[in-house]
Structures are given as C-alpha cells and as structure tokens.
Write an enzyme that holds these catalytic residues in place. Sequence first.
Site, PDB file in Angstrom:
ATOM      1  N   HIS A 175       0.845  -1.191   0.000  1.00 49.76           N
ATOM      2  CA  HIS A 175       0.000   0.000   0.000  1.00 49.76           C
ATOM      3  C   HIS A 175       0.882   1.243   0.000  1.00 49.76           C
ATOM      4  O   HIS A 175       2.082   1.167   0.296  1.00 49.76           O
ATOM      5  CB  HIS A 175      -0.931  -0.007   1.215  1.00 49.76           C
ATOM      6  CG  HIS A 175      -2.086  -0.941   1.049  1.00 49.76           C
ATOM      7  ND1 HIS A 175      -2.800  -1.429   2.108  1.00 49.76           N
ATOM      8  CD2 HIS A 175      -2.665  -1.470  -0.062  1.00 49.76           C
ATOM      9  CE1 HIS A 175      -3.764  -2.210   1.663  1.00 49.76           C
ATOM     10  NE2 HIS A 175      -3.699  -2.256   0.354  1.00 49.76           N
ATOM     11  N   GLY A 230      -3.733  -2.063  -7.511  1.00 52.66           N
ATOM     12  CA  GLY A 230      -4.645  -2.736  -6.584  1.00 52.66           C
ATOM     13  C   GLY A 230      -6.084  -2.272  -6.664  1.00 52.66           C
ATOM     14  O   GLY A 230      -7.002  -3.087  -6.845  1.00 52.66           O
ATOM     15  N   ASP A 264      -5.207  -6.541  -7.178  1.00 60.61           N
ATOM     16  CA  ASP A 264      -5.297  -7.506  -6.076  1.00 60.61           C
ATOM     17  C   ASP A 264      -6.092  -8.733  -6.518  1.00 60.61           C
ATOM     18  O   ASP A 264      -5.733  -9.868  -6.201  1.00 60.61           O
ATOM     19  CB  ASP A 264      -5.971  -6.873  -4.850  1.00 60.61           C
ATOM     20  CG  ASP A 264      -5.158  -5.752  -4.226  1.00 60.61           C
ATOM     21  OD1 ASP A 264      -3.930  -5.705  -4.448  1.00 60.61           O
ATOM     22  OD2 ASP A 264      -5.751  -4.922  -3.523  1.00 60.61           O
ATOM     23  N   ASP A 277      -1.427  -1.544   4.796  1.00 61.66           N
ATOM     24  CA  ASP A 277      -1.476  -0.488   5.809  1.00 61.66           C
ATOM     25  C   ASP A 277      -2.748  -0.632   6.629  1.00 61.66           C
ATOM     26  O   ASP A 277      -3.829  -0.278   6.167  1.00 61.66           O
ATOM     27  CB  ASP A 277      -1.424   0.883   5.130  1.00 61.66           C
ATOM     28  CG  ASP A 277      -1.309   2.020   6.115  1.00 61.66           C
ATOM     29  OD1 ASP A 277      -1.391   1.775   7.335  1.00 61.66           O
ATOM     30  OD2 ASP A 277      -1.140   3.165   5.663  1.00 61.66           O
ATOM     31  N   HIS A 298     -10.674  -0.221  -1.757  1.00 54.75           N
ATOM     32  CA  HIS A 298     -10.742  -1.591  -2.269  1.00 54.75           C
ATOM     33  C   HIS A 298     -10.525  -2.626  -1.155  1.00 54.75           C
ATOM     34  O   HIS A 298     -10.032  -3.722  -1.399  1.00 54.75           O
ATOM     35  CB  HIS A 298      -9.739  -1.769  -3.417  1.00 54.75           C
ATOM     36  CG  HIS A 298      -8.298  -1.637  -3.024  1.00 54.75           C
ATOM     37  ND1 HIS A 298      -7.763  -0.472  -2.548  1.00 54.75           N
ATOM     38  CD2 HIS A 298      -7.299  -2.539  -3.033  1.00 54.75           C
ATOM     39  CE1 HIS A 298      -6.480  -0.663  -2.272  1.00 54.75           C
ATOM     40  NE2 HIS A 298      -6.177  -1.909  -2.558  1.00 54.75           N
ATOM     41  N   ASP A 327     -11.436  -6.207  -1.823  1.00 55.59           N
ATOM     42  CA  ASP A 327     -10.459  -6.916  -2.656  1.00 55.59           C
ATOM     43  C   ASP A 327      -9.276  -7.391  -1.822  1.00 55.59           C
ATOM     44  O   ASP A 327      -8.751  -8.488  -2.026  1.00 55.59           O
ATOM     45  CB  ASP A 327      -9.953  -6.023  -3.788  1.00 55.59           C
ATOM     46  CG  ASP A 327     -11.040  -5.600  -4.746  1.00 55.59           C
ATOM     47  OD1 ASP A 327     -12.099  -6.258  -4.773  1.00 55.59           O
ATOM     48  OD2 ASP A 327     -10.840  -4.606  -5.465  1.00 55.59           O
ATOM     49  N   ARG A 372      -7.842 -13.923   1.914  1.00 51.45           N
ATOM     50  CA  ARG A 372      -8.632 -15.146   2.087  1.00 51.45           C
ATOM     51  C   ARG A 372      -8.164 -16.229   1.123  1.00 51.45           C
ATOM     52  O   ARG A 372      -7.949 -17.376   1.523  1.00 51.45           O
ATOM     53  CB  ARG A 372     -10.120 -14.860   1.868  1.00 51.45           C
ATOM     54  CG  ARG A 372     -11.002 -16.076   2.100  1.00 51.45           C
ATOM     55  CD  ARG A 372     -12.491 -15.814   1.836  1.00 51.45           C
ATOM     56  NE  ARG A 372     -12.984 -14.637   2.525  1.00 51.45           N
ATOM     57  CZ  ARG A 372     -13.390 -13.519   1.924  1.00 51.45           C
ATOM     58  NH1 ARG A 372     -13.374 -13.431   0.600  1.00 51.45           N
ATOM     59  NH2 ARG A 372     -13.820 -12.498   2.619  1.00 51.45           N
TER      60      ARG A 372
END
Length: 194
Positions: A42, A89, A94, A114, A121, A124, A130
């Site tokens: 980030h 991203g 992402d 961060d 997002h 995302d 996950r």
Amino acid sequence: MPARVKAGPVLPDAPCPEGELPMTDIDGLPVPAGRRIALIAHDNKKQDMLEWAKYNQDLLADHELFATATTGHLLQDRLSLPVTCFRSGPYGGDQQIGARIAEGGIDLLVFFWDPLEPHPHDPDVKALLRVAVVCNIPVACNRASADFIISSPLMNTAPLPPDAAPAAAPATAGRPAPAGPADQDALPERKMVS
C-alpha cells in the site's frame, strides 16, 4: 490414475529419474526452480517494500516476481528487478494476483498492507488474503515476517504437489483428533531444490 508426481526441481531439458515425472502446476506446466513471489505494498508501505527488496535483492533475483502496477514499477525502476506487473490494486490488481494464487501460479505473497488507513478496495484486499489462506501459501504482511520467510530453508525445497498433501484426520465426537508425534511419520518427505 496418473503416476504420482514427486516434488523436485525442473531444469531445462533435464531427464527425470526412472519412474518420476517433472513437478508440474495444476495446469500441467513445469514449475520453475525458483518460487513465484507476489509483491504488493500500500502507498504508506511502499518505502518499506523498497527497502526490504533492496536488502534481499540477491535472493529475489533467483525467483519469478509479480506485483501490482505501482509496486512493480517501483521495484523495476529503482532496483532493476524483472517484475511481471498486474493492474494497480484499486483497479483490479489484487484480484488478478488472487486469481493467479487460486490457479496455483503464486507460491508466496508478500503484502505490506497499511492497517491504519482505510482503502476503497478493502473487499479486494480481504478476498486476496482469504484466497492465500485457503490455497495454503505463505503470506508475509510486514518486514519481519517477510525476512523469516525469504530466509527460510524451505524456500529451497519444492512445494508438495496437491495430491501429496496430508489428508485430514478423522473427527471424533464432532471434534478433530489432535495431531501428535505419530502423525508426523505420515507426512510426505520434501526434496531439496538445488
């Protein structure tokens, strides 16, 4: 039933020992000798990523690198590392890396996110983390965890093919059986990659 693929390095034009097949990914393509590492940072963590990558530049050079657009271009421009760049991203990068993880095309995710800043997002980001957990790939979220993973001796072993992963222990009385020392004997052996 196809022959079981043993974990090991894939070298160009290297013959396989009798009865063994080269290690392949889920699409049947040869797995490279190095790892396939996704790098994401980030905005407030890009300097950390750059410093970490510079410190580990020689190690990273032995692997295939992927990144979201801004992070990847930063690593290319400042450190001359070859990086395959996806979209930024917030514009789907992402998700692209998450899809690559789900396809078996990423072995390690280094994601300096961060936690103190909101991100448009965020869904995302959550989906990416996950899928990395579901697909059982290592995830480093800060410099300390990235240092542990990149310096691990396991970085030089071939990953286990999906069919060699240990099966889940049978459940007893609605709870999984505890893992014990006897379970360790059933784990497949990992081969060192040279």
